[in-house]
Design a protein around this motif. Structure first.
Motif, mmCIF file in Angstrom:
data_model
loop_
_atom_site.group_PDB
_atom_site.id
_atom_site.type_symbol
_atom_site.label_atom_id
_atom_site.label_comp_id
_atom_site.label_asym_id
_atom_site.label_seq_id
_atom_site.Cartn_x
_atom_site.Cartn_y
_atom_site.Cartn_z
ATOM 1 N N GLY A 58 2.301 -0.372 -4.916
ATOM 2 C CA GLY A 58 2.710 -0.593 -6.213
ATOM 3 C C GLY A 58 4.201 -0.612 -6.437
ATOM 4 O O GLY A 58 4.790 -0.707 -5.428
ATOM 5 N N PRO A 59 4.751 -0.007 -7.394
ATOM 6 C CA PRO A 59 6.092 0.060 -7.824
ATOM 7 C C PRO A 59 6.733 1.279 -7.010
ATOM 8 O O PRO A 59 6.204 2.175 -6.669
ATOM 9 N N PRO A 60 8.072 1.380 -6.795
ATOM 10 C CA PRO A 60 8.736 2.071 -6.184
ATOM 11 C C PRO A 60 8.350 3.581 -6.808
ATOM 12 O O PRO A 60 8.654 3.789 -8.060
ATOM 13 N N VAL A 61 8.222 4.771 -5.959
ATOM 14 C CA VAL A 61 8.070 6.071 -6.145
ATOM 15 C C VAL A 61 9.401 6.949 -6.130
ATOM 16 O O VAL A 61 10.039 7.538 -7.026
ATOM 17 N N LEU A 62 9.776 6.687 -4.878
ATOM 18 C CA LEU A 62 11.008 7.411 -4.484
ATOM 19 C C LEU A 62 12.078 6.347 -3.947
ATOM 20 O O LEU A 62 11.862 5.426 -3.302
#
Length: 512
Positions: free
Chosen positions: A257-261
Protein backbone atom coordinates in the motif's frame (compact mmCIF):
# COMPACT_ATOMS: atom_id res chain seq x y z
CA UNK A 1 42.31 -43.53 10.74
CA UNK A 2 42.72 -43.08 14.49
CA UNK A 3 40.00 -41.61 16.67
CA UNK A 4 41.24 -38.71 18.82
CA UNK A 5 37.88 -38.41 20.59
CA UNK A 6 35.01 -40.74 21.49
CA UNK A 7 32.01 -39.59 23.47
CA UNK A 8 29.91 -42.60 24.47
CA UNK A 9 26.25 -42.60 25.49
CA UNK A 10 26.33 -39.04 26.82
CA UNK A 11 23.26 -37.87 28.72
CA UNK A 12 22.64 -34.50 30.36
CA UNK A 13 19.54 -33.38 32.23
CA UNK A 14 18.50 -29.93 33.39
CA UNK A 15 15.46 -29.35 35.62
CA UNK A 16 12.53 -30.62 33.58
CA UNK A 17 14.56 -30.99 30.37
CA UNK A 18 16.52 -33.90 28.91
CA UNK A 19 19.13 -31.92 26.91
CA UNK A 20 21.23 -34.91 25.79
CA UNK A 21 20.05 -38.49 25.48
CA UNK A 22 22.51 -41.28 24.62
CA UNK A 23 24.66 -39.14 22.30
CA UNK A 24 27.62 -40.80 20.59
CA UNK A 25 30.37 -38.91 18.79
CA UNK A 26 33.58 -40.17 17.19
CA UNK A 27 36.12 -37.66 15.81
CA UNK A 28 39.12 -38.83 13.81
CA UNK A 29 42.53 -37.25 14.33
CA UNK A 30 43.36 -34.42 11.93
CA UNK A 31 39.83 -33.96 10.53
CA UNK A 32 37.31 -31.13 10.54
CA UNK A 33 34.20 -32.62 12.10
CA UNK A 34 30.99 -30.59 11.86
CA UNK A 35 28.12 -30.88 14.32
CA UNK A 36 24.75 -29.66 13.07
CA UNK A 37 21.21 -29.59 14.38
CA UNK A 38 18.31 -27.29 15.06
CA UNK A 39 18.43 -24.83 17.96
CA UNK A 40 17.93 -26.83 21.13
CA UNK A 41 19.30 -30.03 19.55
CA UNK A 42 22.08 -30.17 22.17
CA UNK A 43 25.17 -29.13 20.18
CA UNK A 44 26.54 -26.53 22.60
CA UNK A 45 25.57 -28.64 25.62
CA UNK A 46 27.56 -31.57 24.23
CA UNK A 47 30.64 -29.37 23.74
CA UNK A 48 30.32 -28.00 27.27
CA UNK A 49 30.34 -31.58 28.56
CA UNK A 50 33.45 -32.29 26.48
CA UNK A 51 35.33 -29.18 27.60
CA UNK A 52 34.58 -29.52 31.32
CA UNK A 53 32.17 -26.59 31.58
CA UNK A 54 29.80 -29.29 32.85
CA UNK A 55 32.16 -31.39 35.01
CA UNK A 56 32.32 -35.15 35.35
CA UNK A 57 29.51 -36.35 37.58
CA UNK A 58 26.94 -33.91 36.19
CA UNK A 59 26.33 -36.01 33.07
CA UNK A 60 26.03 -39.65 32.07
CA UNK A 61 28.38 -41.55 29.76
CA UNK A 62 32.11 -41.54 29.04
CA UNK A 63 34.65 -39.31 27.29
CA UNK A 64 37.71 -40.94 25.74
CA UNK A 65 40.44 -38.62 24.45
CA UNK A 66 43.58 -39.96 22.79
CA UNK A 67 42.77 -43.50 23.89
CA UNK A 68 42.10 -42.84 27.58
CA UNK A 69 38.93 -42.15 29.55
CA UNK A 70 38.91 -38.57 30.83
CA UNK A 71 36.97 -37.12 33.74
CA UNK A 72 37.32 -33.35 33.55
CA UNK A 73 36.58 -31.40 36.73
CA UNK A 74 36.57 -28.03 34.94
CA UNK A 75 37.64 -26.29 31.75
CA UNK A 76 41.24 -25.99 32.97
CA UNK A 77 41.44 -29.81 33.07
CA UNK A 78 40.45 -30.17 29.42
CA UNK A 79 42.75 -27.31 28.32
CA UNK A 80 45.75 -29.09 29.86
CA UNK A 81 45.20 -31.84 27.28
CA UNK A 82 44.83 -29.36 24.42
CA UNK A 83 41.00 -29.33 24.16
CA UNK A 84 40.19 -25.67 23.55
CA UNK A 85 36.68 -24.30 23.02
CA UNK A 86 35.88 -20.94 21.44
CA UNK A 87 32.34 -19.92 22.32
CA UNK A 88 30.01 -17.89 20.12
CA UNK A 89 30.25 -15.01 22.61
CA UNK A 90 33.94 -14.15 22.50
CA UNK A 91 35.76 -14.17 25.85
CA UNK A 92 38.05 -11.18 25.28
CA UNK A 93 38.72 -8.15 27.48
CA UNK A 94 38.15 -5.09 25.25
CA UNK A 95 40.48 -2.69 27.08
CA UNK A 96 43.44 -5.08 27.16
CA UNK A 97 45.86 -5.42 24.25
CA UNK A 98 45.76 -8.30 21.77
CA UNK A 99 48.90 -9.80 23.37
CA UNK A 100 47.49 -9.52 26.90
CA UNK A 101 44.28 -11.23 25.78
CA UNK A 102 46.15 -14.07 24.07
CA UNK A 103 48.05 -14.96 27.25
CA UNK A 104 45.45 -13.97 29.84
CA UNK A 105 45.67 -16.59 32.59
CA UNK A 106 48.51 -18.29 30.72
CA UNK A 107 51.23 -15.63 30.98
CA UNK A 108 54.91 -16.51 30.38
CA UNK A 109 56.82 -15.53 33.51
CA UNK A 110 60.29 -15.38 35.04
CA UNK A 111 60.74 -15.76 38.78
CA UNK A 112 56.99 -15.30 39.26
CA UNK A 113 56.84 -12.05 37.27
CA UNK A 114 55.12 -11.77 33.88
CA UNK A 115 57.75 -11.56 31.13
CA UNK A 116 56.18 -8.82 28.98
CA UNK A 117 58.84 -8.95 26.28
CA UNK A 118 58.19 -12.69 25.89
CA UNK A 119 54.42 -12.07 25.85
CA UNK A 120 54.71 -9.64 22.93
CA UNK A 121 57.33 -11.73 21.08
CA UNK A 122 55.21 -14.88 21.20
CA UNK A 123 52.07 -12.89 20.42
CA UNK A 124 53.68 -11.62 17.18
CA UNK A 125 54.48 -15.20 16.16
CA UNK A 126 50.93 -16.38 16.90
CA UNK A 127 49.34 -13.47 15.05
CA UNK A 128 51.45 -14.35 12.02
CA UNK A 129 50.17 -17.94 12.21
CA UNK A 130 46.52 -16.84 12.12
CA UNK A 131 47.18 -14.21 9.45
CA UNK A 132 46.37 -11.18 11.60
CA UNK A 133 48.41 -8.13 10.64
CA UNK A 134 47.94 -6.10 13.81
CA UNK A 135 50.42 -4.89 16.42
CA UNK A 136 50.26 -6.98 19.61
CA UNK A 137 49.87 -3.72 21.55
CA UNK A 138 46.57 -2.87 19.79
CA UNK A 139 43.57 -2.81 22.12
CA UNK A 140 40.93 -5.44 21.32
CA UNK A 141 38.24 -2.75 21.39
CA UNK A 142 39.90 -1.13 18.36
CA UNK A 143 39.60 -4.14 16.04
CA UNK A 144 36.55 -5.64 14.31
CA UNK A 145 34.71 -8.83 15.19
CA UNK A 146 36.45 -10.82 12.45
CA UNK A 147 39.87 -9.94 13.83
CA UNK A 148 38.70 -10.62 17.37
CA UNK A 149 37.79 -14.13 16.27
CA UNK A 150 41.36 -14.59 15.04
CA UNK A 151 42.68 -13.36 18.40
CA UNK A 152 40.61 -16.11 20.07
CA UNK A 153 42.20 -18.67 17.75
CA UNK A 154 45.68 -17.31 18.48
CA UNK A 155 44.81 -17.68 22.17
CA UNK A 156 43.94 -21.34 21.52
CA UNK A 157 47.25 -21.90 19.71
CA UNK A 158 49.09 -20.43 22.71
CA UNK A 159 47.67 -23.29 24.77
CA UNK A 160 49.07 -25.91 22.36
CA UNK A 161 45.70 -26.93 21.00
CA UNK A 162 45.13 -30.53 19.85
CA UNK A 163 41.33 -30.35 19.46
CA UNK A 164 39.86 -26.96 18.57
CA UNK A 165 36.11 -26.53 19.14
CA UNK A 166 34.46 -23.58 17.38
CA UNK A 167 30.85 -22.79 18.30
CA UNK A 168 29.26 -20.66 15.53
CA UNK A 169 32.58 -18.95 14.69
CA UNK A 170 31.26 -17.09 11.64
CA UNK A 171 27.83 -16.07 12.99
CA UNK A 172 28.86 -12.41 13.37
CA UNK A 173 31.34 -12.29 10.46
CA UNK A 174 30.92 -10.92 6.97
CA UNK A 175 31.55 -13.11 3.95
CA UNK A 176 35.20 -12.08 3.53
CA UNK A 177 36.10 -12.74 7.19
CA UNK A 178 34.19 -16.04 7.13
CA UNK A 179 36.16 -17.22 4.10
CA UNK A 180 39.44 -16.29 5.82
CA UNK A 181 38.47 -18.26 8.91
CA UNK A 182 37.54 -21.35 6.89
CA UNK A 183 40.87 -21.19 5.06
CA UNK A 184 42.62 -21.05 8.42
CA UNK A 185 40.80 -24.19 9.58
CA UNK A 186 42.00 -25.99 6.45
CA UNK A 187 45.57 -24.84 7.19
CA UNK A 188 45.27 -26.20 10.74
CA UNK A 189 44.03 -29.48 9.32
CA UNK A 190 47.16 -29.67 7.14
CA UNK A 191 49.21 -29.15 10.31
CA UNK A 192 47.44 -32.06 12.01
CA UNK A 193 45.13 -30.04 14.30
CA UNK A 194 41.68 -31.57 14.73
CA UNK A 195 38.66 -29.23 14.70
CA UNK A 196 35.02 -29.54 15.70
CA UNK A 197 32.86 -26.95 13.92
CA UNK A 198 29.35 -26.05 15.04
CA UNK A 199 27.60 -23.88 12.47
CA UNK A 200 24.16 -23.12 11.04
CA UNK A 201 25.78 -21.98 7.78
CA UNK A 202 25.50 -25.21 5.83
CA UNK A 203 27.34 -23.82 2.79
CA UNK A 204 30.43 -23.38 4.99
CA UNK A 205 30.15 -26.90 6.38
CA UNK A 206 29.84 -28.19 2.82
CA UNK A 207 33.16 -26.51 1.97
CA UNK A 208 35.38 -27.76 4.81
CA UNK A 209 33.87 -30.70 6.73
CA UNK A 210 35.32 -34.21 6.49
CA UNK A 211 32.46 -35.63 8.55
CA UNK A 212 29.12 -34.31 9.83
CA UNK A 213 27.29 -35.52 12.92
CA UNK A 214 23.61 -34.60 13.05
CA UNK A 215 21.83 -34.09 16.38
CA UNK A 216 18.07 -33.84 16.77
CA UNK A 217 16.18 -33.36 20.06
CA UNK A 218 19.28 -34.18 22.11
CA UNK A 219 20.10 -37.46 20.33
CA UNK A 220 22.51 -38.54 17.61
CA UNK A 221 20.71 -39.05 14.30
CA UNK A 222 23.63 -39.99 12.04
CA UNK A 223 27.21 -39.24 11.06
CA UNK A 224 27.85 -38.51 7.38
CA UNK A 225 31.25 -39.15 5.79
CA UNK A 226 32.00 -36.33 3.34
CA UNK A 227 35.14 -38.08 2.09
CA UNK A 228 33.16 -40.91 0.51
CA UNK A 229 30.73 -38.67 -1.38
CA UNK A 230 29.68 -35.03 -1.45
CA UNK A 231 26.89 -34.29 1.03
CA UNK A 232 24.34 -31.74 -0.19
CA UNK A 233 22.75 -29.07 2.00
CA UNK A 234 19.34 -30.65 1.34
CA UNK A 235 20.64 -33.95 2.71
CA UNK A 236 21.95 -32.23 5.87
CA UNK A 237 18.66 -30.38 6.37
CA UNK A 238 16.71 -33.60 6.03
CA UNK A 239 18.73 -35.11 8.88
CA UNK A 240 18.36 -32.00 11.04
CA UNK A 241 14.62 -31.49 10.77
CA UNK A 242 13.51 -35.02 9.94
CA UNK A 243 12.01 -34.00 6.62
CA UNK A 244 13.06 -32.45 3.33
CA UNK A 245 12.55 -28.71 2.85
CA UNK A 246 11.78 -27.97 -0.77
CA UNK A 247 11.62 -24.21 -0.16
CA UNK A 248 13.86 -22.34 2.25
CA UNK A 249 11.57 -19.29 2.08
CA UNK A 250 7.76 -19.16 2.23
CA UNK A 251 5.95 -18.19 -0.96
CA UNK A 252 4.76 -14.60 -1.00
CA UNK A 253 2.11 -12.60 -2.87
CA UNK A 254 2.53 -9.10 -1.43
CA UNK A 255 -0.20 -6.48 -1.28
CA UNK A 256 1.74 -3.24 -0.92
CA UNK A 257 0.00 0.00 0.00
CA UNK A 258 1.01 3.63 0.52
CA UNK A 259 4.14 4.74 2.43
CA UNK A 260 3.99 4.21 6.20
CA UNK A 261 7.49 5.38 7.18
CA UNK A 262 9.51 8.01 5.31
CA UNK A 263 12.93 9.23 6.42
CA UNK A 264 14.39 12.32 4.77
CA UNK A 265 17.96 13.72 4.84
CA UNK A 266 18.93 11.61 7.85
CA UNK A 267 22.46 12.24 9.13
CA UNK A 268 24.16 10.76 12.18
CA UNK A 269 27.61 11.20 13.73
CA UNK A 270 29.57 8.70 15.81
CA UNK A 271 28.88 9.04 19.58
CA UNK A 272 32.59 8.85 20.50
CA UNK A 273 34.15 10.42 17.40
CA UNK A 274 32.06 13.53 16.68
CA UNK A 275 33.92 14.30 13.46
CA UNK A 276 32.95 10.96 11.90
CA UNK A 277 29.66 10.95 9.96
CA UNK A 278 28.11 7.48 9.99
CA UNK A 279 24.78 8.10 8.22
CA UNK A 280 24.98 10.53 5.31
CA UNK A 281 21.79 12.35 4.25
CA UNK A 282 19.79 9.15 3.93
CA UNK A 283 16.37 9.02 2.27
CA UNK A 284 14.35 5.89 2.93
CA UNK A 285 10.76 4.65 2.85
CA UNK A 286 8.79 1.51 3.59
CA UNK A 287 5.17 0.96 2.57
CA UNK A 288 2.20 -0.75 4.13
CA UNK A 289 2.49 -4.54 3.73
CA UNK A 290 6.05 -4.27 2.39
CA UNK A 291 9.20 -6.10 3.50
CA UNK A 292 12.21 -3.90 2.77
CA UNK A 293 15.73 -5.33 3.11
CA UNK A 294 18.92 -3.39 3.82
CA UNK A 295 22.05 -5.06 2.41
CA UNK A 296 25.66 -4.09 2.98
CA UNK A 297 29.02 -5.31 4.19
CA UNK A 298 30.03 -5.27 7.86
CA UNK A 299 30.60 -1.66 8.91
CA UNK A 300 28.34 -0.19 6.22
CA UNK A 301 26.28 1.61 8.87
CA UNK A 302 23.03 -0.39 8.72
CA UNK A 303 22.65 -1.03 12.46
CA UNK A 304 23.72 2.52 13.28
CA UNK A 305 21.02 3.90 10.98
CA UNK A 306 18.35 1.67 12.52
CA UNK A 307 19.32 2.43 16.12
CA UNK A 308 19.55 6.18 15.49
CA UNK A 309 16.06 6.09 13.96
CA UNK A 310 14.67 4.19 16.95
CA UNK A 311 14.61 6.97 19.52
CA UNK A 312 18.18 8.06 18.83
CA UNK A 313 19.43 4.98 20.67
CA UNK A 314 22.80 5.48 18.96
CA UNK A 315 24.74 8.44 17.64
CA UNK A 316 24.88 12.19 18.12
CA UNK A 317 24.26 15.36 16.09
CA UNK A 318 21.32 13.58 14.46
CA UNK A 319 19.44 15.60 11.84
CA UNK A 320 16.66 14.82 9.40
CA UNK A 321 12.92 14.26 9.41
CA UNK A 322 10.70 11.22 10.04
CA UNK A 323 7.18 10.93 8.63
CA UNK A 324 4.50 8.38 9.50
CA UNK A 325 1.56 8.24 7.07
CA UNK A 326 2.74 11.55 5.63
CA UNK A 327 2.82 13.40 8.95
CA UNK A 328 6.10 14.46 10.57
CA UNK A 329 6.65 12.82 13.97
CA UNK A 330 9.08 13.22 16.85
CA UNK A 331 11.06 10.03 17.49
CA UNK A 332 13.82 11.66 19.52
CA UNK A 333 13.46 9.23 22.44
CA UNK A 334 12.76 5.51 22.60
CA UNK A 335 9.45 6.11 24.40
CA UNK A 336 8.36 8.53 21.67
CA UNK A 337 9.44 6.10 18.94
CA UNK A 338 7.41 3.30 20.53
CA UNK A 339 4.43 5.60 21.02
CA UNK A 340 4.49 6.42 17.29
CA UNK A 341 4.53 2.73 16.38
CA UNK A 342 8.22 1.98 15.79
CA UNK A 343 9.83 -1.21 17.10
CA UNK A 344 13.46 -2.34 16.81
CA UNK A 345 14.55 -5.97 17.25
CA UNK A 346 18.25 -5.77 18.04
CA UNK A 347 20.92 -7.99 16.46
CA UNK A 348 22.23 -8.75 19.97
CA UNK A 349 19.30 -10.51 21.62
CA UNK A 350 21.33 -11.76 24.60
CA UNK A 351 22.74 -8.40 25.72
CA UNK A 352 20.18 -5.90 24.43
CA UNK A 353 17.03 -7.82 23.54
CA UNK A 354 16.25 -9.87 26.64
CA UNK A 355 16.48 -9.91 30.40
CA UNK A 356 18.04 -13.38 30.35
CA UNK A 357 17.49 -14.14 34.02
CA UNK A 358 13.82 -13.18 33.84
CA UNK A 359 11.09 -15.51 32.66
CA UNK A 360 9.39 -15.47 29.27
CA UNK A 361 6.28 -13.83 30.73
CA UNK A 362 8.14 -10.72 31.94
CA UNK A 363 10.19 -10.39 28.74
CA UNK A 364 7.13 -10.56 26.48
CA UNK A 365 5.34 -7.68 28.23
CA UNK A 366 8.42 -5.53 28.90
CA UNK A 367 7.93 -3.00 26.07
CA UNK A 368 4.25 -2.44 26.85
CA UNK A 369 3.70 -2.66 30.60
CA UNK A 370 0.68 -0.37 30.28
CA UNK A 371 -0.97 -3.15 28.30
CA UNK A 372 -0.93 -5.44 31.35
CA UNK A 373 -1.45 -2.85 34.09
CA UNK A 374 -4.41 -1.46 36.00
CA UNK A 375 -3.95 1.76 37.94
CA UNK A 376 -0.17 1.49 37.55
CA UNK A 377 -0.08 -2.05 39.00
CA UNK A 378 0.80 -5.04 36.81
CA UNK A 379 -2.07 -7.52 36.44
CA UNK A 380 -0.38 -10.91 36.93
CA UNK A 381 -3.18 -12.86 35.27
CA UNK A 382 -3.29 -10.43 32.34
CA UNK A 383 0.48 -10.76 31.92
CA UNK A 384 0.20 -14.55 32.02
CA UNK A 385 -2.53 -14.53 29.36
CA UNK A 386 -0.55 -12.24 27.01
CA UNK A 387 2.61 -14.33 27.33
CA UNK A 388 0.69 -17.58 26.86
CA UNK A 389 -1.02 -16.19 23.75
CA UNK A 390 2.31 -15.22 22.16
CA UNK A 391 3.81 -18.54 23.17
CA UNK A 392 1.07 -20.25 21.15
CA UNK A 393 1.10 -17.80 18.20
CA UNK A 394 4.87 -17.89 17.68
CA UNK A 395 5.25 -21.52 18.76
CA UNK A 396 7.82 -20.79 21.45
CA UNK A 397 9.17 -24.14 22.66
CA UNK A 398 9.42 -24.03 26.45
CA UNK A 399 8.19 -25.87 29.54
CA UNK A 400 5.92 -22.88 30.37
CA UNK A 401 6.04 -19.08 30.28
CA UNK A 402 7.72 -19.06 33.71
CA UNK A 403 10.86 -20.60 32.19
CA UNK A 404 13.90 -18.29 32.34
CA UNK A 405 14.86 -16.92 28.92
CA UNK A 406 18.52 -17.85 29.41
CA UNK A 407 17.55 -21.55 29.16
CA UNK A 408 15.86 -21.22 25.76
CA UNK A 409 17.51 -22.04 22.43
CA UNK A 410 18.55 -19.16 20.20
CA UNK A 411 15.54 -19.52 17.93
CA UNK A 412 13.11 -19.47 20.82
CA UNK A 413 14.88 -16.51 22.42
CA UNK A 414 14.41 -14.66 19.14
CA UNK A 415 10.70 -15.48 19.19
CA UNK A 416 10.45 -14.03 22.70
CA UNK A 417 12.10 -10.79 21.50
CA UNK A 418 9.68 -10.67 18.57
CA UNK A 419 6.75 -11.25 20.94
CA UNK A 420 7.89 -8.36 23.10
CA UNK A 421 7.80 -5.92 20.21
CA UNK A 422 4.63 -7.32 18.64
CA UNK A 423 2.83 -6.74 21.94
CA UNK A 424 3.85 -3.07 21.72
CA UNK A 425 1.55 -2.81 18.68
CA UNK A 426 4.04 -1.47 16.10
CA UNK A 427 3.25 -0.15 12.65
CA UNK A 428 6.91 -0.31 11.61
CA UNK A 429 9.03 -3.26 12.69
CA UNK A 430 12.81 -3.06 12.17
CA UNK A 431 14.51 -6.46 12.42
CA UNK A 432 18.31 -6.42 12.71
CA UNK A 433 19.87 -9.80 11.82
CA UNK A 434 16.66 -11.62 12.84
CA UNK A 435 18.01 -15.13 12.13
CA UNK A 436 21.61 -14.80 13.33
CA UNK A 437 22.71 -18.02 15.04
CA UNK A 438 19.43 -19.78 14.23
CA UNK A 439 19.05 -23.12 12.46
CA UNK A 440 17.36 -23.61 9.11
CA UNK A 441 14.09 -24.93 10.55
CA UNK A 442 13.70 -22.03 13.02
CA UNK A 443 14.68 -19.59 10.26
CA UNK A 444 11.71 -20.73 8.18
CA UNK A 445 9.42 -20.11 11.16
CA UNK A 446 10.84 -16.59 11.61
CA UNK A 447 10.38 -15.88 7.87
CA UNK A 448 6.76 -17.04 8.13
CA UNK A 449 6.18 -14.67 11.06
CA UNK A 450 7.76 -11.76 9.14
CA UNK A 451 5.58 -12.48 6.13
CA UNK A 452 2.44 -12.74 8.27
CA UNK A 453 3.19 -9.32 9.79
CA UNK A 454 3.51 -7.78 6.33
CA UNK A 455 0.26 -9.49 5.28
CA UNK A 456 -1.40 -7.77 8.26
CA UNK A 457 -0.33 -4.42 6.81
CA UNK A 458 2.76 -3.84 8.95
CA UNK A 459 5.76 -2.11 7.36
CA UNK A 460 8.77 -4.41 7.92
CA UNK A 461 12.47 -3.56 7.57
CA UNK A 462 15.02 -6.41 7.62
CA UNK A 463 18.77 -5.89 8.02
CA UNK A 464 20.76 -9.02 7.19
CA UNK A 465 24.32 -9.96 6.33
CA UNK A 466 23.03 -13.04 4.47
CA UNK A 467 22.21 -11.90 0.96
CA UNK A 468 20.27 -15.07 0.03
CA UNK A 469 18.02 -14.33 3.00
CA UNK A 470 17.34 -10.76 1.87
CA UNK A 471 16.69 -11.95 -1.68
CA UNK A 472 14.38 -14.68 -0.39
CA UNK A 473 12.11 -12.56 1.82
CA UNK A 474 12.29 -8.92 0.64
CA UNK A 475 10.00 -7.04 -1.73
CA UNK A 476 12.58 -4.31 -2.19
CA UNK A 477 16.23 -3.95 -1.16
CA UNK A 478 18.34 -0.90 -0.32
CA UNK A 479 22.11 -1.32 -0.59
CA UNK A 480 24.27 0.57 1.91
CA UNK A 481 27.99 1.36 1.80
CA UNK A 482 29.91 3.58 4.23
CA UNK A 483 26.79 5.26 5.55
CA UNK A 484 25.11 5.96 2.20
CA UNK A 485 22.49 4.17 0.14
CA UNK A 486 24.23 3.24 -3.11
CA UNK A 487 21.55 1.11 -4.74
CA UNK A 488 17.88 0.15 -4.61
CA UNK A 489 16.31 -2.89 -6.29
CA UNK A 490 12.88 -4.46 -6.54
CA UNK A 491 12.95 -8.14 -5.57
CA UNK A 492 12.49 -9.23 -9.20
CA UNK A 493 15.54 -7.19 -10.26
CA UNK A 494 17.86 -8.02 -7.37
CA UNK A 495 20.68 -10.56 -7.30
CA UNK A 496 23.82 -11.06 -5.21
CA UNK A 497 25.90 -9.94 -8.18
CA UNK A 498 23.97 -6.68 -8.63
CA UNK A 499 24.12 -5.89 -4.91
CA UNK A 500 27.87 -6.52 -4.76
CA UNK A 501 28.42 -4.52 -7.94
CA UNK A 502 26.65 -1.52 -6.38
CA UNK A 503 28.86 -1.79 -3.29
CA UNK A 504 32.09 -2.19 -5.29
CA UNK A 505 31.27 0.71 -7.60
CA UNK A 506 30.57 2.91 -4.59
CA UNK A 507 33.87 1.91 -2.97
CA UNK A 508 35.77 2.61 -6.17
CA UNK A 509 34.05 5.99 -6.41
CA UNK A 510 35.11 6.84 -2.85
CA UNK A 511 38.67 5.66 -3.56
CA UNK A 512 38.96 7.71 -6.71
Amino acid sequence: MTAILEMREIGKTFPGVKALDNVNLVVQEGEIHAIVGENGAGKSTLMKVLSGVYPHGTYEGEIHFRGEERRFRDIADSEKLGIIIIHQELALVPLLSIAENIFLGNEPSRFGVVDRSEVFRRARDLLAKVGLDEAPTTLVTDIGVGKQQLVEIAKALAKEVRLLILDEPTAALNEKDSEALLRLLLEFKAQGITSILISHKLNEIEKVADAITVLRDGSTVETLDCRKAAISQDRIIQGMVGRSMANLYPERLPEIGPPVLEVKDWSVYHPLHPERQVSKNLNFEVRKGEIVGIAGLMGAGRTEFAMSLFGRAWGQKITGKVFLHGKEVDVSTINKAIAHGLAYVTEDRKSLGLLLNEDIRKNVTLANLKGVSKGGVIDDMGELKVASDYRAKLRIRCSDVYQESVNLSGGNQQKVVLSKWLFSGPEVLILDEPTRGIDVGAKYEIYTIIQALADQGKAVVVISSEMPELLGISDRIYVMNEGSFVGEFLAAEASQERIMRAIMQAQQGVAS
